[in-house]
Structure formats: C-alpha cells, structure tokens
Design an enzyme around this catalytic site. Structure first.
Site, PDB file in Angstrom:
ATOM      1  N   ASP A 195     -27.972  53.502  -4.130  1.00  0.00           N
ATOM      2  CA  ASP A 195     -27.536  54.428  -5.190  1.00  0.00           C
ATOM      3  C   ASP A 195     -26.396  55.319  -4.691  1.00  0.00           C
ATOM      4  O   ASP A 195     -25.708  55.961  -5.474  1.00  0.00           O
ATOM      5  CB  ASP A 195     -28.717  55.325  -5.604  1.00  0.00           C
ATOM      6  CG  ASP A 195     -29.224  55.014  -6.999  1.00  0.00           C
ATOM      7  OD1 ASP A 195     -28.494  54.358  -7.759  1.00  0.00           O
ATOM      8  OD2 ASP A 195     -30.351  55.439  -7.326  1.00  0.00           O
TER       9      ASP A 195
ATOM     10  N   GLN B  97     -36.040  55.576  -9.189  1.00  0.00           N
ATOM     11  CA  GLN B  97     -35.494  55.919 -10.510  1.00  0.00           C
ATOM     12  C   GLN B  97     -35.697  57.413 -10.794  1.00  0.00           C
ATOM     13  O   GLN B  97     -36.813  57.922 -10.693  1.00  0.00           O
ATOM     14  CB  GLN B  97     -36.194  55.056 -11.584  1.00  0.00           C
ATOM     15  CG  GLN B  97     -35.607  55.209 -12.977  1.00  0.00           C
ATOM     16  CD  GLN B  97     -34.166  54.743 -13.080  1.00  0.00           C
ATOM     17  OE1 GLN B  97     -33.812  53.672 -12.606  1.00  0.00           O
ATOM     18  NE2 GLN B  97     -33.320  55.552 -13.702  1.00  0.00           N
TER      19      GLN B  97
ATOM     20  N   LYS C 279     -32.389  46.453 -14.391  1.00  0.00           N
ATOM     21  CA  LYS C 279     -31.977  46.272 -12.988  1.00  0.00           C
ATOM     22  C   LYS C 279     -32.676  45.044 -12.397  1.00  0.00           C
ATOM     23  O   LYS C 279     -32.049  44.222 -11.728  1.00  0.00           O
ATOM     24  CB  LYS C 279     -32.296  47.534 -12.173  1.00  0.00           C
ATOM     25  CG  LYS C 279     -31.334  48.664 -12.477  1.00  0.00           C
ATOM     26  CD  LYS C 279     -31.798  50.022 -11.980  1.00  0.00           C
ATOM     27  CE  LYS C 279     -30.855  51.109 -12.492  1.00  0.00           C
ATOM     28  NZ  LYS C 279     -31.328  52.467 -12.243  1.00  0.00           N
TER      29      LYS C 279
END
Ligand code: NAP
Length: 284
Positions: A120, A97, A53
């Site tokens: 997200d 995460q 990422k």
C-alpha cells in the site's frame, strides 16, 4: 474547449496485461506473487474493495488470501497475524483494509507491516524513501495518477500543480510525486483562503476532497488537466467525483471521469507493487 477524457479503465487494462505477463515469467522461476488482505469487521464498502482486489489478483495469476477477522478483534491479535504474514515466504504483499475499528490504532498497524511487504506504500519508511526520491513502494492511488499522466503523454516538469486535499493516502503523497517529477506544487485544504485563486492558476488540478461536484468550471483555467480522485454519491445516489464533470469538461484540456478514471488505476498499482515485491525476493 471540450476536454479529452482520460480513460483510466482502458489504461488500467493495458497495465494489467503487462503485469500478467511478468507474473507468468516469475512463476516460471518458481515464484508466485502472493497478496494477503486483512479485513477487520464487516464494513460494506471495504468488503467490496477487498473482493475486487482478490479477484484482480486471481485474474492476473497471482496468489491471494483474504483474512477476515471479527470487529472485536484485539489490536494485539491483529499485530500477531501481521507478524505471521511478515514471515510467510508465500506472501509478498500485506494490505490491511482501512478504516479499522476505533479500538485499533491505524498507525501501529501500518508500522507493524514489514516495509518490504508494504504494497500500500503507507509505512513511514516507504513514505520517507518516496520523499527522498529513493526506490520504494509508492501509495497506489497517487502512483496510479502519475501512470495515467504518463500514458496520456502529459508532461509534468515545470507545470504548476494544485492538489486540493492533504490526506496521507492521496493528497500529500501525490503532491510529492509531482514534486519529484519537477512540478511546482501548491497544496490546498479546508483552511485554504480563496481556493479559486489557487486552482484557477493550475496547469494540473488534482481534486481529492471527498465532496461531490466540489470543483466547478470557475475553479479551472482554460485547457487545464483535471484529475478527479473523489468517489462520492450525489443526491440521486449516483456515483460521482469531486469535480462537476459536465461543466468542467467544457473548459479543461484533459479530465478523468468518475467512474473509469483514477479508481481502476488504484487496484492496478496494488498488483504492480505486489509483483515488484515478489521480484525483489530474487535480489536477496
Ligand atoms: P480525506 O482524508 O477526507 O481528505 C480530504 C481532504 O480534503 C482533507 O485534506 C481536507 O482538508 C480537504 N477538504 C475538505 N473540505 C475542503 C474544502 N472545503 N476546501 C478544500 N479542501 C477541503 O479524503 P481522502 O482519503 O484523501 O479521499 C478523498 C476522496 O478521494 C474521497 O472521495 C475518497 O473516497 C476518494 N478516494 C478515491 C480513491 C480512488 O482509488 N479513486 C482512493 C482514495 C480515496 P483538511 O486536511 O484541512 O481537513
């Protein structure tokens, strides 16, 4: 019939070029899209994901910061860090995460991220907005699947879509996105009776189960579109999806491979969402 392979890697590359151009335009206006990624603990797979990422951010000209916290970090300290990032004008997207260590509540953490920076797309406000068809950050993997279909010019309206899997991050939201685009959606899961009865009627199957080679040719109608979300290792340790690719690709009309299918789209849509969040600041 031999299926047309939907090349996610290639479609993702095209999208990334478009995103990089938009990032450049925004930078000329004095705004550099910024993504903060928080990694708690030292899960090997998570570390690989966050490294990718970060690299993609940099490749597209975005600002990226990785915040690494030890496994024993308290929930309170993690929430305080998120609060700090919520107020940081250089950060447009915050991603924590998953999975988190067991002593930390994932839902508390997700709900502490500002919905305006929830790239997200997991915050209940964004989920609710998605369900009611309002503008929102869409969860990256489901969003990526819809973009793959659009890029391949596969129409969705009126199609019967069978989603196998009902997780909050893939199965449930992807079904909702199909519904929003006027498909008829059936969800299947571990308690579904006679899975094959359902999947064999599908025009489009989305497999998000997490079991290697679970969907076989017998599950699939001739000519169906098969989207494989799974990331698994087979007995030989080789990366594979939830779909038995060799047999299903002889029967399906279109199929996504693993790797180079849905996977590259997920990270691309994260970049898209971060860019969108940065652009949103121009509106306020
Ligand atoms: P998950 O949270 O473990 O959910 C799996 C789903 O599959 C559950 O809803 C479960 O049903 C269902 N299921 C399990 N066994 C089944 C069976 N025998 N028959 C029918 N349904 C069954 O997994 P996830 O997070 O959605 O991920 C699914 C897969 O996608 C994993 O391989 C994951 O690594 C991969 N993934 C890939 C990406 C990407 O970017 N490509 C992103 C996210 C995830 P119940 O709800 O009844 O338990």
């Amino acid at each position: 019939m031999t299926a047309t392979i939907i090349n996610g890697k290639e479609i993702a590359s095209q999208k990334k070029v478009e995103i990089a151009i938009e990032v450049q335009k925004l930078k000329e206006l004095g705004i550099t899209p910024g993504l903060a990624v928080i990694l708690v603990g030292d899960n090997h797979a998570s570390r690989t994901y966050v490294t990718n990422k970060e690299k993609t951010c940099r490749d597209l000209g975005m600002y990226s910061v990785l915040i690494e916290l030890p496994e024993e970090t308290s929930q309170e300290d993690l929430l305080a860090k998120i609060e700090e990032l919520n107020g940081d004008p250089a950060i447009h997207g915050i991603l924590v995460q998953l999975p988190l260590p067991k002593h930390i509540s994932e839902s508390k953490v997700i709900e502490s991220i500002s919905p305006l920076k929830d790239v997200d797309g997991f915050h209940p406000i964004n989920i609710g907005r998605m369900m009611t068809g309002q503008d929102s950050f869409l969860p990256c993997t489901p969003f990526g699947i819809m973009v793959l279909l659009e890029a391949t010019e596969i129409s969705v309206a009126g199609k019967h879509v069978v989603v196998v899997g009902r997780s909050n991050i893939v199965g449930k939201p992807v079904g909702q996105l199909f519904l929003n685009q006027h498909a008829t959606v059936t969800y299947c899961h571990s308690r579904t009776k006679d899975l094959q009865f359902h999947t064999s009627q599908a025009d489009i199957i989305v497999a998000a189960v997490g079991i290697a080679n679970f969907i076989k040719a017998d599950h699939v109608k001739e000519g169906a579109v098969v989207i494989d979300v799974g990331i698994n290792r087979n007995e030989a340790g080789k990366l594979c999806g939830d779909v038995a690719f060799d047999e299903v690709s002889k029967k399906a009309g279109y199929i996504t491979p693993v790797p180079k299918g849905v996977g590259p789209m997920t990270i691309t849509m994260l970049m898209y969402n971060t860019l969108k969040s940065a652009k949103n600041t121009l509106r306020f």
